[in-house]
Design an enzyme around this catalytic site. Sequence first.
Site, PDB file in Angstrom:
ATOM      1  N   ASN A  91       6.848   8.463   4.735  1.00 56.63           N
ATOM      2  CA  ASN A  91       8.313   8.387   4.795  1.00 56.63           C
ATOM      3  C   ASN A  91       8.743   8.961   6.145  1.00 56.63           C
ATOM      4  O   ASN A  91       7.918   9.491   6.886  1.00 56.63           O
ATOM      5  CB  ASN A  91       8.963   9.114   3.617  1.00 56.63           C
TER       6      ASN A  91
ATOM      7  N   ASP B 153       0.400   8.341   0.413  1.00 61.98           N
ATOM      8  CA  ASP B 153       0.688   9.429   1.356  1.00 61.98           C
ATOM      9  C   ASP B 153       0.092  10.741   0.834  1.00 61.98           C
ATOM     10  O   ASP B 153      -0.626  11.454   1.555  1.00 61.98           O
ATOM     11  CB  ASP B 153       2.218   9.532   1.498  1.00 61.98           C
TER      12      ASP B 153
HETATM   13  P1  ADP Z   1       5.627   3.259  -0.565  1.00 63.94           P
HETATM   14  O1  ADP Z   1       6.451   4.512  -0.615  1.00 63.94           O
HETATM   15  O2  ADP Z   1       5.510   2.685   0.855  1.00 63.94           O
HETATM   16  O3  ADP Z   1       6.044   2.241  -1.565  1.00 63.94           O
HETATM   17  P2  ADP Z   1       3.369   4.187  -2.222  1.00 63.94           P
HETATM   18  O4  ADP Z   1       2.355   5.195  -1.816  1.00 63.94           O
HETATM   19  O5  ADP Z   1       4.298   4.556  -3.322  1.00 63.94           O
HETATM   20  O6  ADP Z   1       4.140   3.769  -0.850  1.00 63.94           O
HETATM   21  O7  ADP Z   1       2.629   2.836  -2.611  1.00 63.94           O
HETATM   22  C1  ADP Z   1       2.061   1.967  -1.697  1.00 63.94           C
HETATM   23  C2  ADP Z   1       0.829   1.349  -2.274  1.00 63.94           C
HETATM   24  O8  ADP Z   1      -0.263   2.256  -2.105  1.00 63.94           O
HETATM   25  C3  ADP Z   1       0.899   1.047  -3.769  1.00 63.94           C
HETATM   26  O9  ADP Z   1       0.435  -0.278  -3.975  1.00 63.94           O
HETATM   27  C4  ADP Z   1      -0.081   2.041  -4.379  1.00 63.94           C
HETATM   28  O10 ADP Z   1      -0.720   1.500  -5.523  1.00 63.94           O
HETATM   29  C5  ADP Z   1      -1.065   2.195  -3.260  1.00 63.94           C
HETATM   30  N1  ADP Z   1      -1.963   3.375  -3.294  1.00 63.94           N
HETATM   31  C6  ADP Z   1      -1.784   4.565  -3.904  1.00 63.94           C
HETATM   32  N2  ADP Z   1      -2.856   5.359  -3.689  1.00 63.94           N
HETATM   33  C7  ADP Z   1      -3.735   4.650  -2.922  1.00 63.94           C
HETATM   34  C8  ADP Z   1      -5.040   4.893  -2.379  1.00 63.94           C
HETATM   35  N3  ADP Z   1      -5.660   6.063  -2.562  1.00 63.94           N
HETATM   36  N4  ADP Z   1      -5.639   3.882  -1.665  1.00 63.94           N
HETATM   37  C9  ADP Z   1      -5.020   2.706  -1.463  1.00 63.94           C
HETATM   38  N5  ADP Z   1      -3.802   2.423  -1.944  1.00 63.94           N
HETATM   39  C10 ADP Z   1      -3.163   3.372  -2.671  1.00 63.94           C
END
Ligand code: ADP
Length: 184
Positions: free
Chosen positions: A24, A34
Site C-alpha cells: 500500500n 505484503d
Molecule cells: P491487494 O491489497 O493488492 O489486493 P492482497 O495481498 O490482499 O493485495 O492480495 C493480492 C493477491 O496475493 C491475492 O490473490 C492473494 O491471494 C495473494 N497472496 C497472498 N499471499 C500470497 C503469497 N504468499 N504468495 C503469493 N500470493 C499471495
Amino acid sequence: MKRFDVIVGDITQSDAQAIVNAANETLLGGGGVDGAIHRAAGPELLEECRAIGGCPTGEARLTTGCRLRAKYIIHTVGPVWHGGQQGEPALLASAYRSCLELAAAHGITTVDFPSISTGVFGYPVMQAATVAERAILAFLEDHPEMHQVRMVCHREETARIYRQMYNFWFAATKADRLDVEHKG
Ligand code: ADP
C-alpha cells in the site's frame, strides 16, 4: 523456459531474482501478500521501506530481498477497485509496467508477480488478469533481455483464471514468440 508463465505457489519462496510486493502507499506493511513478504524477509525490510517513505499508486520502489532467496523486492501499489470507472485499469497496468521497468533498469532478468490488487483491494481477478498479462506481454516483446516473468498465484483458482485469460486473449498471437526457450 517459458518467458511468461502462470504458476501456483507462495511468492516468498520464489527463486526469481526479484519478487513483486503488492503493497500500500505507506510501504509500511499490511496483510495478504505484503504481510507474508515482510514476515519472511525479516524486520530489515521494514527499515528499508521506512527510508523510502512511501510509493504512489501505479509506481514501484526497489529494496533488497533481505532474508528472502530473491535478491530484490519490487514494491508496487495497485489501485483499490471502485467499480472500474476511476482509472483502475490504467493504474494497474502502470503498476506492472513500473515494476518491469525498474527491474530492467537494475539488470534484473527474472521477476515473479503476485496477483496485484485482487485481494483486499477488490479488483475482479478476470479483469485484473487481462490487464496484467497485456502489460507483461507488451513489455516482454519490447525487452528481449528480460528472460522470464511469472504470475505466482497463491490459489489454484486464481491461476486458473490467469491461464484462461492468457489463452482467451493472447495465446494465439504471442505463444509462438513467448512459449519458447530463451536463447540469450
Ligand atoms: P491487494 O491489497 O493488492 O489486493 P492482497 O495481498 O490482499 O493485495 O492480495 C493480492 C493477491 O496475493 C491475492 O490473490 C492473494 O491471494 C495473494 N497472496 C497472498 N499471499 C500470497 C503469497 N504468499 N504468495 C503469493 N500470493 C499471495
